[in-house]
Design a protein around this motif. Structure first.
Motif, PDB file in Angstrom:
ATOM      1  N   ASP A 117       0.184  -1.599  -0.119  1.00 40.28           N
ATOM      2  CA  ASP A 117      -0.043  -0.144  -0.154  1.00 40.28           C
ATOM      3  C   ASP A 117       1.092   1.425  -0.057  1.00 40.28           C
ATOM      4  N   CYS A 118       1.881   1.294   0.171  1.00 40.26           N
ATOM      5  CA  CYS A 118       3.138   2.762   0.904  1.00 40.26           C
ATOM      6  C   CYS A 118       3.949   2.736  -1.041  1.00 40.26           C
ATOM      7  N   VAL A 119       3.101   3.237  -1.591  1.00 38.45           N
ATOM      8  CA  VAL A 119       4.042   3.030  -3.168  1.00 38.45           C
ATOM      9  C   VAL A 119       3.353   4.590  -3.776  1.00 38.45           C
ATOM     10  N   TYR A 120       4.633   5.079  -4.122  1.00 39.05           N
ATOM     11  CA  TYR A 120       4.346   6.577  -4.894  1.00 39.05           C
ATOM     12  C   TYR A 120       4.674   6.274  -6.105  1.00 39.05           C
ATOM     13  N   GLY A 121       4.479   6.626  -7.737  1.00 42.06           N
ATOM     14  CA  GLY A 121       4.230   6.182  -8.549  1.00 42.06           C
ATOM     15  C   GLY A 121       4.738   4.817  -9.108  1.00 42.06           C
ATOM     16  N   VAL A 122       5.489   4.306  -9.857  1.00 41.25           N
ATOM     17  CA  VAL A 122       6.062   3.639  -9.418  1.00 41.25           C
ATOM     18  C   VAL A 122       6.857   2.089  -9.287  1.00 41.25           C
ATOM     19  N   ASP A 123       8.592   3.269  -8.667  1.00 38.98           N
ATOM     20  CA  ASP A 123       9.682   2.617  -8.235  1.00 38.98           C
ATOM     21  C   ASP A 123      10.056   3.387  -6.902  1.00 38.98           C
ATOM     22  N   CYS A 124       8.862   4.187  -6.462  1.00 36.71           N
ATOM     23  CA  CYS A 124       9.246   4.460  -5.044  1.00 36.71           C
ATOM     24  C   CYS A 124       8.500   4.153  -3.822  1.00 36.71           C
ATOM     25  N   LYS A 125       8.882   2.983  -3.118  1.00 38.02           N
ATOM     26  CA  LYS A 125       8.513   2.504  -2.010  1.00 38.02           C
ATOM     27  C   LYS A 125       8.989   2.758  -0.478  1.00 38.02           C
ATOM     28  N   THR A 126       7.808   3.097   0.703  1.00 34.88           N
ATOM     29  CA  THR A 126       8.289   2.490   1.586  1.00 34.88           C
ATOM     30  C   THR A 126       7.183   1.372   2.540  1.00 34.88           C
ATOM     31  N   LEU A 127       7.781   1.130   3.843  1.00 35.39           N
ATOM     32  CA  LEU A 127       8.018  -0.015   4.955  1.00 35.39           C
ATOM     33  C   LEU A 127       6.636   0.991   5.388  1.00 35.39           C
ATOM     34  N   CYS A 128       5.211  -0.681   5.550  1.00 36.41           N
ATOM     35  CA  CYS A 128       4.253  -0.493   6.309  1.00 36.41           C
ATOM     36  C   CYS A 128       4.196  -0.333   7.917  1.00 36.41           C
ATOM     37  N   ASP A 129       4.197   0.469   8.591  1.00 37.07           N
ATOM     38  CA  ASP A 129       3.495   0.843  10.106  1.00 37.07           C
ATOM     39  C   ASP A 129       2.756  -0.123  10.364  1.00 37.07           C
ATOM     40  N   LEU A 130       2.812  -1.454  10.680  1.00 40.43           N
ATOM     41  CA  LEU A 130       1.588  -1.798  10.863  1.00 40.43           C
ATOM     42  C   LEU A 130       0.975  -1.251  12.150  1.00 40.43           C
ATOM     43  N   SER A 131       2.589  -0.797  13.278  1.00 44.48           N
ATOM     44  CA  SER A 131       1.470  -0.676  14.482  1.00 44.48           C
ATOM     45  C   SER A 131       0.448   0.821  14.435  1.00 44.48           C
ATOM     46  N   GLU A 132       0.759   1.578  13.617  1.00 44.03           N
ATOM     47  CA  GLU A 132       0.050   2.757  13.447  1.00 44.03           C
ATOM     48  C   GLU A 132      -0.290   2.844  11.899  1.00 44.03           C
ATOM     49  N   LYS A 133      -0.495   1.796  10.953  1.00 41.16           N
ATOM     50  CA  LYS A 133      -1.491   1.680  10.307  1.00 41.16           C
ATOM     51  C   LYS A 133      -1.717   2.277   9.128  1.00 41.16           C
ATOM     52  N   ARG A 134       0.434   2.824   9.396  1.00 43.61           N
ATOM     53  CA  ARG A 134       0.755   4.267   8.388  1.00 43.61           C
ATOM     54  C   ARG A 134       1.622   4.115   7.378  1.00 43.61           C
ATOM     55  N   CYS A 135       2.012   4.738   6.954  1.00 44.43           N
ATOM     56  CA  CYS A 135       3.099   4.910   5.636  1.00 44.43           C
ATOM     57  C   CYS A 135       4.421   4.571   5.918  1.00 44.43           C
ATOM     58  N   LYS A 136       5.411   4.719   6.614  1.00 42.76           N
ATOM     59  CA  LYS A 136       6.865   5.544   6.451  1.00 42.76           C
ATOM     60  C   LYS A 136       7.637   6.349   5.684  1.00 42.76           C
ATOM     61  N   GLU A 137       7.667   7.390   6.087  1.00 39.66           N
ATOM     62  CA  GLU A 137       8.254   8.034   4.962  1.00 39.66           C
ATOM     63  C   GLU A 137       9.237   7.777   4.562  1.00 39.66           C
ATOM     64  N   GLU A 138      10.517   6.665   5.158  1.00 41.24           N
ATOM     65  CA  GLU A 138      11.928   7.193   4.045  1.00 41.24           C
ATOM     66  C   GLU A 138      11.666   5.930   3.221  1.00 41.24           C
ATOM     67  N   PRO A 139      12.160   6.249   1.910  1.00 41.75           N
ATOM     68  CA  PRO A 139      11.837   5.209   0.527  1.00 41.75           C
ATOM     69  C   PRO A 139      12.676   3.938   1.008  1.00 41.75           C
ATOM     70  N   VAL A 140      12.820   2.794   0.471  1.00 42.87           N
ATOM     71  CA  VAL A 140      13.171   1.472   0.767  1.00 42.87           C
ATOM     72  C   VAL A 140      14.830   1.605   0.250  1.00 42.87           C
ATOM     73  N   GLN A 141      14.287   2.780  -1.588  1.00 38.57           N
ATOM     74  CA  GLN A 141      16.295   2.381  -1.744  1.00 38.57           C
ATOM     75  C   GLN A 141      16.228   3.532  -2.873  1.00 38.57           C
TER      76      GLN A 141
END
Length: 231
Positions: free
Chosen positions: A138-162
Motif C-alpha cells: 500500500d506504500c507506493v508512490y509512482g512506480v518505483d518509490c516505496k516505503t514500509l508499512c508501520d503495522l502498529s499505526e497502520k501508516r506508511c513510513k516516510e523513508e524510501p526503501v531504495q
C-alpha cells in the motif's frame, strides 16, 4: 505542467533535461532529443498487448547503440542521480525509471524527457505520511518509490526503501552487461549488484557508501571509454 517545466529548468544547468527554447503561457518548446526511449522500441499500443513481455525485454536489447555509447549514456544517468542526491535545490527521488522517460542526443548524452518522474523528497514524505496501509504494497508512490508499512499505526513510513542509485543500477544492469568488454564484465557485474543492494534513504551513514559505489562505477565506465571517440 508548470511543475514539470520548473523541474526541467532546475535540472537544465547540469544538462540533464532538454534545453528550453521558449514558452508562451502553458505552451513551451524544448530542443529535440533524437533518440528515445532510453533503450528498445516504442511499440504501437495495439501491439503491446500481443507481444509477450519476455520478447519485449529481448527486443529492448536488440535496438541499442554500441557498448561504448551505452556506457556514455549510462554515465549520464549516474550523473543525474548524483545531482539529485542532496543537490543545490534539495533532494529529489526518481519515482519512475521507465525507459520511456529518458532519451539521448545524437552525441549520446542522456536527457530526462519527462520530469514528472521526479518528485522532491519533501513532497514524497508528506504524501507517504498521509497514506494508510495494511501491507507494504500500500506504500507506493509512482512506480518505483516505496516505503514500509508501520503495522502498529497502520501508516506508511516516510523513508524510501531504495535510493535512486540502487534503482538506476537495476535499470542499467541488462543494458550495460550485454556486449560489455570481457576484461571488465565480471567487475562491472559485481559493482552493479553491490549498487542494487543499497537500502534506506539518503541519510546518515549511507552517504559515504552511496558516494563510494557511485564513484567506483563511474570510474570503471570512464576507464573503458575515455580513449574512444564516443567519450
Amino acid at each position: 505542467m508548470r511543475i514539470k517545466v520548473l523541474l526541467g529548468l532546475l535540472l537544465q544547468d547540469r544538462g540533464h533535461t532538454p534545453r528550453l527554447l521558449g514558452f508562451c503561457g502553458d505552451l513551451y518548446m524544448t530542443e529535440r532529443v533524437h533518440y528515445g526511449p532510453l533503450y528498445g522500441l516504442s511499440l504501437p499500443w495495439p501491439l503491446v498487448s500481443w507481444v509477450p513481455s519476455s520478447m519485449q525485454r529481448s527486443m529492448d536489447q536488440w535496438f541499442t547503440p554500441s557498448w561504448p555509447r551505452k556506457a556514455k549514456i549510462s554515465m549520464g544517468l549516474l550523473e543525474l542521480v548524483e545531482d539529485l542526491f542532496h543537490g543545490t535545490y534539495g533532494s529529489f527521488l526518481i519515482c519512475d525509471l521507465a525507459a520511456a522517460h529518458f532519451g539521448y542526443t545524437d552525441r549520446h548524452e542522456l536527457r530526462l524527457t519527462d520530469a514528472r518522474a521526479v518528485v522532491s523528497e519533501d513532497e514524497f514524505k508528506r504524501t507517504m505520511r498521509a497514506l494508510k496501509c495494511e501491507t507494504d504494497a500500500d506504500c507506493v508512490y509512482g512506480v518505483d518509490c516505496k516505503t514500509l508499512c508501520d503495522l502498529s499505526e497502520k501508516r506508511c513510513k516516510e523513508e524510501p526503501v531504495q535510493p535512486n542509485l540502487a534503482k538506476a543500477c537495476g535499470t542499467l544492469k541488462d543494458y550495460l552487461l550485454r556486449g560489455a568488454p570481457s576484461g571488465m564484465r565480471e567487475e562491472l557485474e559485481r559493482q552493479l549488484y553491490s549498487c542494487m543492494a543499497l537500502k534506506g534513504s539518503n541519510a546518515g551513514q549511507m552517504n559515504m557508501e552511496h558516494s563510494l559505489i557511485l564513484n567506483n562505477l563511474k570510474a570503471l565506465l570512464w576507464r573503458q571509454i575515455s580513449h574512444t571517440k564516443d567519450s
